[in-house]
Scaffold this motif. Structure first.
Motif, PDB file in Angstrom:
ATOM      1  N   UNK A  78       0.827  -1.204   0.000  1.00 49.72           N
ATOM      2  CA  UNK A  78       0.000   0.000   0.000  1.00 49.72           C
ATOM      3  C   UNK A  78       0.859   1.250   0.000  1.00 49.72           C
ATOM      4  N   UNK A  79       0.353   2.273  -0.692  1.00 48.41           N
ATOM      5  CA  UNK A  79       1.064   3.538  -0.833  1.00 48.41           C
ATOM      6  C   UNK A  79       0.137   4.692  -0.470  1.00 48.41           C
ATOM      7  N   UNK A  80       0.761   5.790  -0.081  1.00 45.73           N
ATOM      8  CA  UNK A  80       0.080   7.053   0.162  1.00 45.73           C
ATOM      9  C   UNK A  80       0.672   8.053  -0.806  1.00 45.73           C
ATOM     10  N   UNK A  81      -0.161   8.873  -1.416  1.00 47.35           N
ATOM     11  CA  UNK A  81       0.393   9.833  -2.349  1.00 47.35           C
ATOM     12  C   UNK A  81      -0.568  10.922  -2.748  1.00 47.35           C
ATOM     13  N   UNK A  82      -0.036  11.834  -3.505  1.00 50.45           N
ATOM     14  CA  UNK A  82      -0.821  12.917  -4.074  1.00 50.45           C
ATOM     15  C   UNK A  82      -1.126  12.560  -5.518  1.00 50.45           C
ATOM     16  N   UNK A  83      -2.299  13.023  -5.987  1.00 54.94           N
ATOM     17  CA  UNK A  83      -2.715  12.709  -7.352  1.00 54.94           C
ATOM     18  C   UNK A  83      -3.238  13.961  -8.034  1.00 54.94           C
ATOM     19  N   UNK A  84      -3.267  13.879  -9.358  1.00 53.16           N
ATOM     20  CA  UNK A  84      -3.790  14.984 -10.156  1.00 53.16           C
ATOM     21  C   UNK A  84      -4.590  14.408 -11.319  1.00 53.16           C
ATOM     22  N   UNK A  85      -5.648  15.099 -11.749  1.00 54.57           N
ATOM     23  CA  UNK A  85      -6.451  14.596 -12.869  1.00 54.57           C
ATOM     24  C   UNK A  85      -5.594  14.427 -14.117  1.00 54.57           C
ATOM     25  N   UNK A  86      -5.847  13.343 -14.868  1.00 54.10           N
ATOM     26  CA  UNK A  86      -5.052  13.093 -16.069  1.00 54.10           C
ATOM     27  C   UNK A  86      -5.853  12.430 -17.185  1.00 54.10           C
ATOM     28  N   UNK A  87      -7.074  12.052 -16.936  1.00 55.30           N
ATOM     29  CA  UNK A  87      -7.829  11.352 -17.971  1.00 55.30           C
ATOM     30  C   UNK A  87      -9.179  10.905 -17.462  1.00 55.30           C
ATOM     31  N   UNK A  88      -9.658   9.802 -18.029  1.00 52.29           N
ATOM     32  CA  UNK A  88     -10.970   9.267 -17.652  1.00 52.29           C
ATOM     33  C   UNK A  88     -10.824   7.966 -16.891  1.00 52.29           C
ATOM     34  N   UNK A  89     -11.835   7.662 -16.078  1.00 56.56           N
ATOM     35  CA  UNK A  89     -11.832   6.424 -15.308  1.00 56.56           C
ATOM     36  C   UNK A  89     -12.174   5.237 -16.203  1.00 56.56           C
TER      37      UNK A  89
END
Length: 157
Positions: free
Chosen positions: A106-117
């Motif tokens: 498991x990881x913890x992180x920051x994310x940003x929008x990049x596309x579609x689900x």
């Protein structure tokens, strides 16, 4: 007895003795991805429990040569359309070690929008404190998600 079943994902081995049916799994990765203090979750139907679940993005370690962080980042992008901007190890857990050898990194992180689900997956963003409450009330029942959310909340205290 040895291997009694081999599927595309898992195999089952029966060993001599009590409680010796073991499900072998290639392992998986999961990520508690945050966007401005909100957790990126996926809502999807799960055949095994015959209901929709709310989970952190996760997937099987099924790409040769891919490390755990790469798997987590790939699954996040594929499932949610969010790209991992930063990932750090959070924990490694065993989902049900009484009969299953699956290890979830498991990881913890920051994310940003990049596309579609991914098709068939709903993306839900939820404030981290609300996600903790969803674990406590049983709205989130998936074990890896509960552990990941609680550990992430502990890091932000």
């Amino acid at each position: 007895m040895g291997e009694v079943f081999r599927g595309r994902l898992v195999s089952v081995e029966v060993r001599e003795g009590r409680y010796r049916e073991i499900v072998h799994h290639p392992g998986s990765c999961a990520v508690v991805a945050l966007v401005q203090g909100e957790v990126v979750l996926v809502r999807q139907y799960r055949d095994a429990v015959d209901q929709e679940t709310l989970e952190i993005p996760a997937g099987i370690r099924d790409v040769d040569g891919e490390d755990a962080a790469g798997c987590a980042a790939r699954e996040l992008l594929e499932e949610t359309g969010y790209r991992a901007a930063r990932l750090e190890p959070l924990a490694s857990i065993h989902a049900s070690p009484g009969f299953l050898d699956e290890r979830i990194d498991m990881f913890l992180g920051d994310a940003e929008p990049a596309g579609r689900s991914e098709a068939g997956i709903g993306v839900v963003r939820m404030p981290l404190d609300r996600a903790v409450e969803a674990v406590r009330t049983g709205e989130i029942t998936d074990a890896k998600s509960a552990v990941g959310i609680l550990l992430a909340a502990g890091r932000s205290d």
